[in-house]
Design a protein around this motif. Sequence first.
Motif, mmCIF file in Angstrom:
data_model
loop_
_atom_site.group_PDB
_atom_site.id
_atom_site.type_symbol
_atom_site.label_atom_id
_atom_site.label_comp_id
_atom_site.label_asym_id
_atom_site.label_seq_id
_atom_site.Cartn_x
_atom_site.Cartn_y
_atom_site.Cartn_z
ATOM 1 N N GLU A 123 0.727 -0.673 -0.348
ATOM 2 C CA GLU A 123 0.302 -0.427 0.272
ATOM 3 C C GLU A 123 0.833 1.580 -0.045
ATOM 4 N N SER A 124 2.115 0.741 1.235
ATOM 5 C CA SER A 124 2.644 2.686 1.240
ATOM 6 C C SER A 124 3.897 2.270 -0.151
ATOM 7 N N TYR A 125 3.883 1.572 -1.211
ATOM 8 C CA TYR A 125 3.780 2.106 -2.467
ATOM 9 C C TYR A 125 3.146 2.577 -2.681
ATOM 10 N N LYS A 126 2.561 1.993 -3.579
ATOM 11 C CA LYS A 126 0.730 2.419 -4.056
ATOM 12 C C LYS A 126 0.803 3.733 -4.326
ATOM 13 N N ILE A 127 0.556 4.244 -2.834
ATOM 14 C CA ILE A 127 1.186 5.603 -2.771
ATOM 15 C C ILE A 127 1.482 5.940 -2.571
ATOM 16 N N ALA A 179 3.681 5.613 -5.299
ATOM 17 C CA ALA A 179 3.898 5.420 -7.086
ATOM 18 C C ALA A 179 2.619 6.348 -7.502
ATOM 19 N N PHE A 180 1.622 6.811 -6.556
ATOM 20 C CA PHE A 180 0.526 7.847 -7.682
ATOM 21 C C PHE A 180 1.415 8.834 -6.744
ATOM 22 N N ASN A 186 4.563 14.307 -11.327
ATOM 23 C CA ASN A 186 4.489 15.010 -13.185
ATOM 24 C C ASN A 186 3.762 15.693 -13.256
ATOM 25 N N ARG A 187 2.402 14.952 -13.039
ATOM 26 C CA ARG A 187 1.171 15.470 -13.898
ATOM 27 C C ARG A 187 1.111 17.629 -13.607
#
Length: 125
Positions: free
Chosen positions: A47-51, A53-54, A60-61
């Motif tokens: 979950e930490s990785y997903k967060i 990465a998000f 970047n956006r």
Amino acid sequence: MVKRIKKITEDKMKELQGFEEVMDLVVDEIEQVESKKNRRDNEKLTESYKISAFLESELNRHKKLDLLYAVKLPSKIKSDNTEALIESLEKSRIQLKHKLVHKYIENDSALNKNIELLFKRAFGG
């Protein structure tokens, strides 16, 4: 020093056998708790990785949006040459159209020759 090995009698072995079963249950329970904890830790890491990465993609956006609003749009507004480009393309399109029409209107043009051949074959002329 030499340690003496004590022999355990069968009565003591029977008493210890029940104790072994209890200890096995305790050890199994401890292992289950540890495996659940490890699974939870792995889920937290995922979950930490997903967060993260998000958050990186959002960063970047936002950088791209900042570049658009801070640099590209002001320069587009200051030096907008879209109308001039459209006019020049429209003029070149009209000139090209006139050239094509004059070329196909000529009596010895490829279009007239092919149409003449088509009529001769179709109507026997």
